[in-house]
Design an enzyme around this catalytic site. Structure first.
Site, short mmCIF file in Angstrom:
data_model
loop_
_atom_site.label_atom_id
_atom_site.label_comp_id
_atom_site.label_asym_id
_atom_site.label_seq_id
_atom_site.Cartn_x
_atom_site.Cartn_y
_atom_site.Cartn_z
N SER A 117 16.13 -84.09 69.48
CA SER A 117 16.70 -83.92 68.34
C SER A 117 16.88 -84.67 67.63
O SER A 117 17.05 -84.64 66.09
CB SER A 117 18.28 -84.00 68.91
OG SER A 117 18.90 -84.48 69.42
N ARG A 173 28.01 -82.71 67.22
CA ARG A 173 27.28 -83.55 65.86
C ARG A 173 27.79 -84.70 65.66
O ARG A 173 29.31 -84.29 65.15
CB ARG A 173 26.58 -82.74 65.41
CG ARG A 173 25.60 -82.11 65.65
CD ARG A 173 24.30 -83.35 65.99
NE ARG A 173 23.04 -82.30 66.17
CZ ARG A 173 22.54 -81.86 67.40
NH1 ARG A 173 23.32 -82.07 68.22
NH2 ARG A 173 21.83 -81.54 68.03
N ASP A 176 31.01 -89.49 71.48
CA ASP A 176 29.27 -89.87 72.00
C ASP A 176 28.01 -88.84 70.75
O ASP A 176 26.94 -89.81 71.07
CB ASP A 176 28.84 -88.51 73.11
CG ASP A 176 27.93 -88.73 73.97
OD1 ASP A 176 28.02 -89.63 74.63
OD2 ASP A 176 27.39 -87.73 73.86
N GLU A 215 23.11 -92.09 63.57
CA GLU A 215 22.08 -92.62 64.65
C GLU A 215 20.77 -92.73 64.15
O GLU A 215 20.31 -92.70 63.22
CB GLU A 215 22.25 -91.50 65.23
CG GLU A 215 23.67 -91.49 66.51
CD GLU A 215 23.77 -90.48 67.02
OE1 GLU A 215 22.21 -90.09 67.93
OE2 GLU A 215 24.54 -89.57 67.66
N HIS A 272 25.15 -91.03 73.20
CA HIS A 272 24.43 -89.18 72.19
C HIS A 272 24.14 -89.40 74.21
O HIS A 272 22.90 -88.44 73.77
CB HIS A 272 23.80 -89.51 71.97
CG HIS A 272 23.25 -88.42 70.64
ND1 HIS A 272 22.81 -88.08 70.09
CD2 HIS A 272 23.45 -87.40 71.55
CE1 HIS A 272 22.93 -86.82 69.78
NE2 HIS A 272 23.38 -85.73 70.91
N GLY A 315 24.88 -85.68 77.20
CA GLY A 315 24.02 -84.21 78.54
C GLY A 315 23.21 -84.80 78.67
O GLY A 315 21.31 -84.38 79.22
N TYR A 316 22.95 -86.22 79.28
CA TYR A 316 22.33 -86.81 79.97
C TYR A 316 21.62 -87.06 81.55
O TYR A 316 21.16 -88.46 81.82
CB TYR A 316 21.86 -88.28 78.83
CG TYR A 316 20.85 -87.91 78.71
CD1 TYR A 316 20.21 -87.32 76.91
CD2 TYR A 316 20.06 -89.53 78.09
CE1 TYR A 316 20.13 -87.25 76.05
CE2 TYR A 316 19.20 -89.95 77.46
CZ TYR A 316 19.41 -88.70 76.04
OH TYR A 316 18.00 -89.08 75.11
#
Length: 381
Positions: A45, A206, A230, A235, A252, A255-256
């Site tokens: 992204s 976002r 998050d 960024e 961020h 989702g990692y």
């Protein structure tokens, strides 16, 4: 065939190595010059994919190993006949687990029971829908808001005003600037000012969906509003003051999980294979290691709430990532930005709840249902 790829996409060589020559770069640094003789572009992204990036290049296919595609100009790709795939749903479970971890830790720190809280979900897409199902099964009252889906005929949706009255508000929208339902600064200064001091706000979609200046001003009052962020504006050069005011601030990484990130790689590999007319030879299971935590066991007499929170925090505790980011906030601005990206690039191996087998010896039905609701792999003896 030349493939240019974001260096943070995992398992590039195992999946794509047989297709061509892979050139990796930091995602924020990929430029038009790097793509002049490229055939395939693989991104996350942080790379804006548009005419400026692709003009006068040989790129014929773009793959984004992400759920969303706000960073991709799809109209431009279509006009140029460039193939495209993203990876919808690839890390949805990981984001749900992040939110569940936040709520688990906050319930202990702030002294509340989960089932006593109402949750407002803004955006009932893949992630919001999964979160709604999980929290409902845990016994929470959930109200979801999604005007585009409501307009398309979906049921059991609520107005934004109703959702904003919930005890916990969690954001799961795409970032949009146009159309009937733009989401940029959806939570504007007026909404933020009107939030109750006892509410909890979580954002994993976002950063631009929230008016950060207004949120920082509200938190500076110190009236009790609890915030977990998050995702951020600008960024990796995030607002240090805002991050320090957040109860949880993370780089961020919601989702990692290794499972979610590698699933994104597998999905775009499958689409590229089909686009090129090649057989799909590889499967994700070929490449994933065993999780570091593979098994947990609880006895029949265990308290269900204690077991739930123990399992959640043993699998993923948001406090670790919060402390990692906040440790970098004392650095100068250029170094902070580098550290934000480094924390993402070198993120530890985190596995999904479904990779952990929980054994319940004489387990009760309510405990089975509770652990299953958040995605754990169960067996009962």
């Amino acid at each position: 065939m030349k493939i240019v790829a974001d260096e943070n996409i995992p398992l590039l060589q195992p999946f794509f190595g047989s297709m061509g020559e892979i050139h990796t770069l930091p995602g924020r640094e990929i430029s038009n010059q790097h793509l002049r003789d490229a055939d395939v572009l693989l991104v996350r992204s942080v790379t804006k994919v548009d005419e400026r990036l692709l003009e006068n290049t040989g790129v014929k296919f773009v793959g984004s190993a992400t759920i969303g595609c706000n960073h991709v100009d799809l109209d431009y790709l279509t006009s140029r006949g460039i193939g495209f795939s993203n990876a919808p749903g690839c890390n949805a479970s990981a984001v749900v687990e992040y939110v569940v971890s936040c709520l688990s830790v906050l319930s202990e720190q702030l002294g509340f029971e989960l089932e006593d809280k109402t949750v407002g979900i803004i955006g009932r897409g893949e992630i919001g829908g999964r979160l709604e199902r999980a929290l409902t099964l845990l016994g929470l009252e959930v109200k979801s808001n999604d005007p585009p889906k409501e307009a398309a005929g979906e049921q059991n949706l609520f107005s934004l005003e109703e959702v904003l009255q919930c005890d916990i508000i969690t954001l799961h929208t795409p970032l949009t600037d146009s159309g009937s339902y733009p989401t940029r600064e959806l939570l504007n200064a007026t909404i933020i000012e009107n939030l109750r001091p006892d509410q909890i706000l979580i954002n994993t979609c976002r950063g631009e969906v929230i008016d950060e200046a207004a949120l920082k001003g509200r938190l500076q009052k110190g009236d009790g509003l609890t915030v977990a962020l998050d995702v951020w504006n600008n960024e990796p050069a995030i607002d240090v003051e805002l991050a320090m005011l957040c109860h949880f601030a993370t780089p961020h990484i919601a989702g990692y999980t290794l499972d979610g990130r590698t699933a994104g790689t597998e999905i775009i590999y499958q689409h590229l294979s089909r686009y090129l007319g090649l057989p799909v030879r590889h499967k994700l299971g070929q490449f994933l290691p065993e999780p570091p935590l593979r098994r947990m066991a609880f006895s029949s007499g265990v308290d269900p709430d204690w077991a739930l929170h123990t399992a959640i925090r043993a699998s993923y505790d948001v406090r670790h990532d919060d402390s990692q980011l906040k440790r970098t906030l004392r650095l100068d601005a250029p170094m902070r930005a580098q550290e934000f990206d480094r924390l993402r690039r070198e993120y530890r191996v985190r596995r999904g709840f479904d990779r952990i087998k929980i054994e319940l010896k004489g387990g009760k039905a309510d405990l089975l249902a509770t652990l299953s609701a958040v995605g754990f792999n169960l067996s009962s003896k």
